[in-house]
Write an enzyme that holds these catalytic residues in place. Structure first.
Site, PDB file in Angstrom:
ATOM      1  CB  VAL A 123      43.061 -34.515   4.272  1.00 37.11           C
ATOM      2  CG1 VAL A 123      42.388 -35.868   4.416  1.00 37.11           C
ATOM      3  CG2 VAL A 123      43.633 -34.027   5.582  1.00 37.11           C
ATOM      4  CD  GLU A 124      47.439 -30.662   6.513  1.00 39.58           C
ATOM      5  OE1 GLU A 124      48.674 -30.823   6.516  1.00 39.58           O
ATOM      6  OE2 GLU A 124      46.820 -30.198   7.500  1.00 39.58           O
TER       7      GLU A 124
END
Ligand code: HEC
Ligand code: HEC
Ligand code: HEC
Ligand code: HEC
Ligand code: CA
Ligand code: CA
Ligand code: CA
Ligand code: MG
Lengths: 330, 330
Positions: A123-124
């Site tokens: 998710v980064e």
């Protein structure tokens, strides 16, 4: 003659280096950065700003830890790869070298260990260490800088994270008004700010927020007197230790530059310092501050804003035919 | 004595300012930036780097026109609000002051007119001018800077875009090796690079790519001899003039720093300079370059990389309780 010059020089040194720090205070001044390997720091700065460390080619460390915004992004939840919300509020990288461990739950022991995480977090930055290394070593200007910084050829993830950490080590914020006061400048703080500091000490905030970082040196329960209500699923330190006693223990955030690192708490739910102070009083100390007391504490907290690092934006070396292509929409 | 000093001073001025520019060449050197209102430029720099000019609070001008990456993002298509792909390749802001008009189709007459666009473009920053002004004027430090820069109180979209444009005016890249050669330094270019330049002139590239920007001063058909095949729907200049003769006419991109502004063409489909040169030869001139000729032209194009602007990262003033909240996931 020589002796006299020596005496003058020593005198000057004493003035500069041995400042009358108030040793009895629970907070100590922030020390300025010491750079021992400038080539390593400069390389780390480039990597910190390089969006090619992400799968999309668009997200760098600076996207979420924006050094124009005191090392954070001032969002409740950061935006990661494909616009996914990061599940926990983004702490600042400023002074992060002072943390006893990195992340809200302390799962990384130091900055170097931490730096490998976001690159591969789906998710980064959503990349892999292999891809990061392939990208970096495909760029001759980087390869040369690695040699200059480490003394030998070779790009690997260990060196990439070491360089980023070396840069982050320099991201300190000395010379806050509070530090000037600690160092003996009585005019540095107003009466209100000093009253706020007295409240901060007397009501017990310093039990958790102390040391040069005004926090960052212990894990503590969020909601000591009263439970904290949140829809955020993070459970804190228990995720690392497996010990149920650590459930809802979080690393105490440093309060350095806290004026600039809104919104507050691991869920980013407190929009203002006033709200955060109110919640801390009630939940951690069972104390309800008057509006005036709250304002005084907030005034004190704002004196913890230090000199922000002066960053000359790096110019990143161009990709080559060998560089893996960014995949923003893949 | 006074006269002699004057003579020496004049001599120095002549050395510095009246350089022997090769007047007969179709390309002229880039002039360094002249800053007449430094407060306005500094304010514009802050706004350029401020993600609060977007609805999400996460996208600034620098997100797509990254000054660490020669004023672009090196993506085929940029990433806008909610990770939407921008429909056309992002040009650099470096030297954009030299463009006869802004955007691929020239629909904005100058930098100030352009700057209002991306803020309200739903696939870019997705804000409104009203929201941008509300955000900026809610921040006292900005209000003070507007007064300093414009001489009177008041924040409006006209001033916001004027400040950004003033900053962009400073983003020039003088002192490329090619400019040094133009100014008389014969050792600035290699034999191969000079042969590349000769080919660039003799085969007709300079018909479209000329002037200080090596382009940027006319609209031309993409695909003069042979049509350009692309799935990108952009139709170019016709969108502005409504004149069918302008279909598939695009502003000729400047070739300054072209080494750094990959990928190429309005659809970003050419990944390398070699490909772009090959396509230009075939489609614009009906000419197929040998591999060696192509390499020489590319070597010449790389001499157009100038000094990148030295940018000290601005420290943005914090939001206040009056500042509208960012809406990243709304
Ligand atoms: C998409 C957003 C995002 C990106 C990109 C990102 N971070 Fe973070 N960072 C976070 C979040 C969220 C946390 C907190 C995570 C947690 O504690 O579980 C964090 C935590 C940290 C911490 C720990 C600070 C503390 O007080 O515990 C450091 C240091 C850090 N990041 C550095 C970096 C570096 C270096 C990079 C690039 C290699 C980077 N970050 C990329 C969002 C991001
Ligand atoms: C028992 C330990 C403890 C005490 C006492 C305490 N805090 Fe905290 N403080 C924490 C922890 C843990 C957090 C992080 C909580 C979270 O994010 O869920 C925190 C967070 C904060 C924050 C938000 C920081 C940020 O960046 O998100 C502020 C501001 C703060 N505390 C101020 C105070 C003040 C003022 C007092 C006294 C009124 C105080 N604290 C008392 C442990 C404590
Ligand atoms: C999400 C990506 C994105 C953002 C954010 C963005 N731009 Fe752009 N910019 C583009 C694209 C794509 C174009 C080309 C659009 C076209 O020609 O139709 C462009 C064109 C330009 C141009 C014209 C250059 C030329 O050669 O014609 C300038 C100048 C510019 N942008 C400045 C800015 C400024 C100032 C901001 C912030 C206020 C900004 N941009 C924000 C993507 C972006
Ligand atoms: C008839 C006018 C014309 C001629 C002649 C011409 N060009 Fe172009 N050039 C253009 C236009 C228009 C574009 C933009 C096309 C597009 O993006 O669709 C362009 C784009 C380019 C690009 C890509 C720039 C970028 O940033 O995307 C390069 C490189 C280039 N030209 C080099 C050359 C070379 C080398 C020659 C000679 C072999 C040449 N051009 C001849 C008009 C011309
Ligand atoms: Ca925060
Ligand atoms: Ca014009
Ligand atoms: Ca391009
Ligand atoms: Mg645009």
């Amino acid at each position: 003659m020589k002796r006299r010059i020596l005496a003058i020089m020593l005198g000057a040194c004493v003035t500069v280096f041995v400042r009358p720090v108030r040793a009895e205070e629970p907070i100590q001044p922030i020390a300025p950065a010491k750079v021992t390997n400038p080539a390593l720091v400069e390389l780390g700065k480039k990597l910190y700003f390089d969006p090619r460390l992400s799968k999309s080619g668009a997200i760098s460390c600076n996207s979420c830890h924006n050094l124009s915004l005191a090392g954070t992004d001032n969002l409740k939840m950061s935006i990661g790869d494909h616009w996914q919300p990061d599940p926990i509020n983004t702490p600042t990288v400023l002074n992060s070298r002072l943390n006893l461990a990195q992340f809200w739950d302390g799962r990384a022991k130091d900055l170097k260990a931490q730096a490998g995480g976001p690159m591969v977090n789906p998710v980064e930055m959503a990349s892999t260490h292999e891809l990061v290394v392939n990208v970096v070593q495909s760029i001759p200007a980087y390869a040369t800088e690695f040699k200059g910084a480490f003394g030998s050829d070779g790009v690997d993830i260990d060196r990439v994270t070491a360089a980023i950490a070396a840069f982050e080590e320099t991201l300190v914020t000395p010379n806050s008004r509070f530090d000037k006061w600690l160092e003996g400048d009585k005019s540095a703080l107003t009466k209100t700010e000093l009253e706020g500091y007295a409240l901060f000490k007397d009501s017990g905030c310093v039990a958790c927020h102390n040391g040069p970082g005004v926090g960052g040196n212990s894990f503590q329960k969020m909601g000591v007197v009263e439970p904290y209500k949140t829809s955020n699923p993070a459970q804190g330190r228990v995720a690392v230790t497996g010990d149920d006693a650590d459930r809802f223990n979080f690393k105490v955030p440093m309060l350095r530059n806290v004026e600039l690192t809104y919104p507050y708490f691991h869920d980013g739910e407190a929009a203002t310092l006033e709200q955060a102070v109110e919640t801390m009083g009630k939940l951690q100390l069972g104390r309800t501050f008057t509006e005036e007391e709250n304002a005084k504490i907030v005034a004190f907290l704002k004196t913890l804003t230090g000199d922000q690092p002066q960053i000359v934006l790096p110019h990143l070396p161009p990709s080559t035919k060998k560089t893996p292509q960014p995949q923003p929409f893949g």
